[in-house]
Structure formats: structure tokens, C-alpha cells
Design an enzyme around this catalytic site. Structure first.
Site, short mmCIF file in Angstrom:
data_model
loop_
_atom_site.label_atom_id
_atom_site.label_comp_id
_atom_site.label_asym_id
_atom_site.label_seq_id
_atom_site.Cartn_x
_atom_site.Cartn_y
_atom_site.Cartn_z
N LYS A 142 39.34 58.70 98.80
CA LYS A 142 39.48 57.74 99.91
C LYS A 142 38.49 58.02 101.03
O LYS A 142 38.09 57.10 101.76
CB LYS A 142 40.92 57.74 100.43
CG LYS A 142 41.44 59.09 100.92
CD LYS A 142 41.22 59.35 102.38
CE LYS A 142 41.73 60.73 102.78
NZ LYS A 142 41.56 61.01 104.21
N SER B 19 47.40 60.48 107.67
CA SER B 19 47.75 61.27 108.86
C SER B 19 46.50 61.60 109.67
O SER B 19 45.60 62.26 109.16
CB SER B 19 48.45 62.57 108.44
OG SER B 19 47.72 63.21 107.39
N THR C 244 42.42 55.68 106.46
CA THR C 244 41.10 56.28 106.64
C THR C 244 40.00 55.23 106.70
O THR C 244 38.99 55.42 107.39
CB THR C 244 40.81 57.28 105.51
OG1 THR C 244 41.93 58.15 105.36
CG2 THR C 244 39.58 58.11 105.79
N GLU D 134 34.66 65.09 105.09
CA GLU D 134 34.71 65.49 103.69
C GLU D 134 34.08 64.47 102.76
O GLU D 134 33.62 64.81 101.67
CB GLU D 134 36.16 65.74 103.26
CG GLU D 134 36.79 66.99 103.88
CD GLU D 134 36.24 68.29 103.31
OE1 GLU D 134 35.34 68.25 102.45
OE2 GLU D 134 36.70 69.36 103.75
N ASP E 182 46.88 56.53 102.37
CA ASP E 182 45.78 57.30 102.93
C ASP E 182 44.49 56.49 102.95
O ASP E 182 43.69 56.57 103.89
CB ASP E 182 45.59 58.57 102.09
CG ASP E 182 45.10 59.75 102.92
OD1 ASP E 182 44.83 59.57 104.11
OD2 ASP E 182 45.00 60.86 102.36
N ALA F 175 45.20 63.77 112.80
CA ALA F 175 45.66 64.99 113.46
C ALA F 175 46.14 64.72 114.89
O ALA F 175 47.18 65.24 115.30
CB ALA F 175 44.54 66.03 113.48
N TRP G 222 43.46 69.44 112.16
CA TRP G 222 44.60 69.19 111.29
C TRP G 222 45.48 70.43 111.16
O TRP G 222 46.71 70.34 111.20
CB TRP G 222 44.12 68.70 109.94
CG TRP G 222 45.19 68.24 108.99
CD1 TRP G 222 45.25 68.50 107.65
CD2 TRP G 222 46.35 67.43 109.27
NE1 TRP G 222 46.37 67.91 107.09
CE2 TRP G 222 47.05 67.25 108.06
CE3 TRP G 222 46.86 66.87 110.45
CZ2 TRP G 222 48.25 66.52 108.00
CZ3 TRP G 222 48.05 66.14 110.37
CH2 TRP G 222 48.72 65.97 109.17
N SER H 189 39.13 57.94 112.18
CA SER H 189 38.61 58.46 110.91
C SER H 189 37.17 58.93 111.06
O SER H 189 36.27 58.16 111.40
CB SER H 189 38.68 57.37 109.84
OG SER H 189 37.92 57.72 108.71
N ARG H 190 36.93 60.21 110.79
CA ARG H 190 35.57 60.75 110.85
C ARG H 190 34.69 60.13 109.77
O ARG H 190 33.50 59.88 109.98
CB ARG H 190 35.59 62.26 110.72
CG ARG H 190 36.26 62.98 111.87
CD ARG H 190 36.02 64.48 111.83
NE ARG H 190 36.62 65.11 110.67
CZ ARG H 190 37.85 65.60 110.64
NH1 ARG H 190 38.63 65.49 111.70
NH2 ARG H 190 38.31 66.20 109.56
#
Length: 343
Positions: A196, A143, A253, A286, A249, A145, A11, A259-260
Site C-alpha cells: 500500500k 494508523s 495511506t 517505506e 490501510d 502516528a 509510530w 501519509s509520508r
């Protein structure tokens, strides 16, 4: 503008390469191989492999030299962008104090989303704790990356209580295919951006267990109800969560394959352990770090967050994704009142 972006992960690199199309940008990274790859081949070979970066972007491994790049030129045309993960925000701020006294600082903007482990503080609260006063703002919103690095369209929120700092963020990022909207509710923007990620883990589990699109829609909608309850309890404006840093968001996500956090949930549904998942992921998710912090915070504030509780129990208390879903399905009937953020 003279801009320094700290953090050469996916990012940080994406934001830096975007800003470099309109400004003089230096990207600081601690990984010498990544720095060399950006400078020599215009590619972040570790985090954004295969994506060609703006050739005007320069990378720097020396922290102080990189920081001083943004201390050049008129004061109104300087910016520090903190692109580190949430866990490194405090140490980065402290390192910057060793470069220049606070009185000489330009506006700062942070890209991280989450709550600080151990303190439960939001990013703006960490900044205030280190500096002794409010400063800067968050650039946040839906967003990925890789898409930003490719120059694909994107809309973000510049959230800060300070109009001048919002203006600096807009000046730095509002060009090419990126649109930036101003917002003065920093609490709402940060809570939306943090929680989120937990909901994305839950949605990944839901999809991984093939529970269907109806279940996904219900989960995302009730997830937003949880986010609003927490945000309002922390002093946010509920309407903030209807915007880019909230529903925007959350939807991205929870449903996007890049999305991780969603991938964490998908792998949990496959029966993989958290340790195995984090090794395979290779990057920060996160939502994993955020879940126990938000779960504890919700308990202290008396905020009902059953999805967060189920995700936290699946990650850290040994229950299966299936048992987590059953805990949600076995809850009693409730009244839905969309106009009430506490519903």
C-alpha cells in the site's frame, strides 16, 4: 503487562504512549535528546512535536536496560514491541539475542511494514531467519502516528499464526480508543501493509498532477488488485486484503495528508528529485525502499503489477510522473472479475 517498545520514532512513540495508559511501558530510543524530551517534557520533540504524551511513559537510552524491563513479572504479562523501520528489524532481533537467550524471550510484535532490501523477505520471514523458528506477530492496519498519540479512535489487526501471541497483542493494545482485531494470515497482513505504500506514492503523483477524483478511485482500486495478486502468489488468503490491513490501510495511506508516501508522490509531481524529496521529508518513506524489491519479486513470481512498475520507474529509472501515467493508460483492455484475486 511489562512492555518494552524499541524505536522512538513517530509510530513507536505513539504505540508506546497508548500502551502506557494500561501497562508499564519503557520506550527505547537511540537519540538521547528524544529520550530526554520524553522523560522531562512528555513530548517527542523530533517526531511528534506539540503532542503531549502519557506522563506514565518512560524512555530509556540503554538498550539492554530497556529490554529487561519486559522480562519482569509473570511470563504471560511480558511483551517486546519492535517499532524500528523495516531496515533495522534484523539488527534489533540480533541485539535482543545478546540480552537474553531465545528461550527466555517474551512474545514479540513488530510494527514495521515492508520487504527487507537485499533479501526480499517479509518481516515474519526475517524473524524466522534470525531466530530459526516462527515467533511473534505484526500489529498493523490504518494508523497515523500523530492521531494515535493524540488518543483518537483507531482499529488495528493483530496478525500471527500463534493464538497466544495474538492474545498478547490484544491485551497490550485493545483499550481506550484503540480496537484490535485478530487475524491468523500473517502473509496477507504484511503484504497489504507493505505494498500500500507503493500505491500511496502513485496516488500522490496522480493528485499532484491534478488528474481528478475519478483517476484516484481507479488507481486505488486497481492498486488493490495488484496487492491481492501478489499476496495470493505468496500464500495469503485473498479475503484478508478486504480488511483493516488491506483496504483499510490502503485507503488511509493513499488519501490521508499525513501519509509520508503520498507526500513523496506529490513532490515527484512537482518535479522534485528523489534526493531532494528525501531530504525534505526527513523521515523514512517505506514505499521508496519497497518499490524496487516488490517490482523484482513480482517479476520472479510472474505477477502483473503495472502500477508498481510505473512507480519504480519514476523513482529509479528517470521517467517523469507523466510518462508513468501514460504507460498505465496505454495498456490494453482487460477483464475485471472481482471474485478472482488474479484479475
Amino acid at each position: 503487562m511489562h512492555i518494552t517498545v524499541f524505536g522512538s520514532g513517530a509510530w513507536g512513540t505513539a504505540v508506546a504512549t497508548h500502551m502506557a495508559f494500561a501497562h508499564s511501558v519503557v520506550l527505547w530510543g537511540r537519540d538521547a535528546q528524544v529520550v530526554e524530551s520524553i522523560n522531562q517534557h512528555h513530548e517527542n520533540s523530533r517526531y511528534l512535536a506539540g503532542i503531549k504524551l502519557n506522563p506514565q511513559l518512560k524512555a530509556q537510552a540503554d538498550f539492554a536496560l530497556a529490554a529487561r524491563h519486559a522480562l519482569q513479572g509473570p511470563a504471560a504479562e511480558r511483551l517486546w514491541v519492535l517499532g524500528t523501520p523495516m531496515g533495522a528489524l534484523r539488527t534489533t532481533l540480533q541485539a535482543l539475542l545478546n540480552v537474553a537467550p531465545f528461550e527466555e524471550w517474551p512474545p514479540i510484535v513488530w510494527l514495521c511494514k515492508g520487504f527487507e532490501v537485499g533479501t526480499g523477505l517479509m518481516p515474519h520471514q526475517v524473524v524466522e531467519a534470525v531466530l530459526g523458528k516462527p515467533h511473534g506477530g505484526a500489529l498493523t492496519g490504518p494508523s497515523f502516528a500523530a492521531e494515535v498519540a493524540k488518543g483518537l479512535p483507531c482499529a488495528l489487526t493483530a496478525a500471527s499464526a500463534c493464538p497466544a501471541h495474538r492474545a498478547a497483542m490484544v491485551a497490550a493494545a485493545h483499550h481506550a480508543a484503540m480496537r484490535v482485531y485478530e487475524l491468523d494470515d500473517i502473509v496477507g497482513a504484511e503484504v497489504g501493509g507493505a505494498v500500500k505504500n507503493i500505491m500511496a506514492v502513485a496516488t500522490g503523483m496522480c493528485d499532484g498532477m491534478q488528474l481528478g477524483l475519478n483517476a484516484r478511485a481507479a488507481l486505488i482500486t486497481r492498486g488493490m488488485a495488484e496487492i491481492k495478486r501478489l499476496a495470493v502468489a505468496l500464500g495469503a488468503q485473498p479475503e484478508t486484503l478486504n480488511g483493516l490491513s488491506g483496504f483499510g490501510d490502503l485507503i488511509l495511506t493513499c488519501t490521508g495528508d499525513l501519509s509520508r508516501n503520498r507526500r513523496v508522490g506529490l513532490m515527484l509531481a512537482q518535479g522534485k528529485s528523489l534526493e531532494q524529496i528525501l531530504v525534505e521529508l526527513g523521515q523514512v518513506a517505506e514505499g521508496v525502499k519497497c518499490a524496487p524489491v516488490v517490482h523484482e519479486l513480482a517479476g520472479k513470481l510472474g505477477v502483473d503489477m503495472p502500477i508498481t512498475a510505473a512507480v519504480n520507474a519514476t523513482l529509479f529509472e528517470g521517467i517523469s510522473p507523466g510518462e508513468g501515467v501514460m504507460r498505465l493508460l496505454s495498456r490494453g483492455a482487460k477483464w475485471e472479475q472481482a471474485a478472482d484475486p488474479a484479475a
